[in-house]
Write a protein that holds these residues in place. Sequence first.
Motif, short mmCIF file in Angstrom:
data_model
loop_
_atom_site.label_atom_id
_atom_site.label_comp_id
_atom_site.label_asym_id
_atom_site.label_seq_id
_atom_site.Cartn_x
_atom_site.Cartn_y
_atom_site.Cartn_z
N TRP A 31 -3.32 15.61 27.35
CA TRP A 31 -4.44 14.93 26.86
C TRP A 31 -4.67 15.57 25.24
O TRP A 31 -4.69 14.89 24.12
N ALA A 32 -4.84 16.85 25.19
CA ALA A 32 -5.06 17.47 24.16
C ALA A 32 -4.23 17.33 22.97
O ALA A 32 -4.33 17.19 21.90
N LEU B 5 -4.35 13.09 22.43
CA LEU B 5 -5.46 12.78 21.70
C LEU B 5 -6.35 13.86 21.35
O LEU B 5 -7.40 14.31 22.10
N PRO B 6 -6.18 14.81 20.35
CA PRO B 6 -6.55 15.96 20.14
C PRO B 6 -8.02 15.77 19.75
O PRO B 6 -8.69 16.97 19.85
N ASP B 7 -8.43 14.76 19.28
CA ASP B 7 -9.91 14.66 18.80
C ASP B 7 -10.66 14.27 20.09
O ASP B 7 -12.14 14.20 19.99
N LEU B 8 -10.17 14.09 21.17
CA LEU B 8 -11.03 13.70 22.45
C LEU B 8 -11.33 14.80 23.20
O LEU B 8 -10.50 15.63 23.82
N ASP B 9 -12.89 15.03 23.60
CA ASP B 9 -13.26 15.94 24.38
C ASP B 9 -13.13 15.52 25.97
O ASP B 9 -13.55 14.72 26.25
N THR B 10 -12.30 16.29 26.60
CA THR B 10 -12.11 16.00 28.11
C THR B 10 -12.82 17.17 28.89
O THR B 10 -12.44 17.26 30.00
#
Length: 180
Positions: free
Chosen positions: A23-24, A27-32
Motif C-alpha cells: 500500500w505504501a 498510495l504513499p500518502d495514506l497512513d496505514t
Amino acid sequence: MNELEAGEGAAGGDHIDRLRRQWALELPDLDTEAMAILGRAYRLSNLVRASIEATFANFNLDRGEFDVIATLRRSGPPYRLTPTELYTLLMVSSGGLTHRLDRLEKAGLIQREKAPRDGRSVLVALTQAGIELAEQAFRTDMANESSFLHALDAKEREVLAVLLRKLIVGIEGKALPAAG
C-alpha cells in the motif's frame, strides 16, 4: 524507526508488513498505522480460530454451544440464567440462542426449568454433565490458547494485554459508525 520499517528488518516481517509495504507503494500518502494494529488483531483471530474450534469439536461442541455452557458455568452456582440474561451476555439473537439451547438440551448438557418465583418464566441450568464438560473444554482451550503465546515473554504478554484492554475500552466507549 517506525513500526513499518522495523518489520522490514525481521526477515521481511509478517503478512501485515507486506501488505503495508504494498500500500505504501500504491498510495504513499495514506497512513496505514491502523492496519498495523487492527489488521494484526484480525489476522491473529483468523490464525487461531480453526485450532480453537477444533478444541471444542473434540468435546462435540461448536463455539456457540461452548459459549452457552461456559457462560452458565462461570456464572457460579447454581449455574442457571434466564434466556434473556444468556442472549444479552452472549450478544446473540433470541432465535440463535434457542437453537443452541435445543441442541445442548438434547445432548443432556442443559435443562430448562420453571422459575421458582414465576412458573411462566424459564431458567436455563447446566446439568452435572454440562458442568463437567464446560470445565474440561475450558481447561483444554486455555492450554491450547496458551501454546500460541510462546513468542512473547511474561512481561510482553502483560504489556500486550494491558494495551489491548485499553484499546477495547476506548472502542467500546465510542459510538462506532455503521459500515457502509
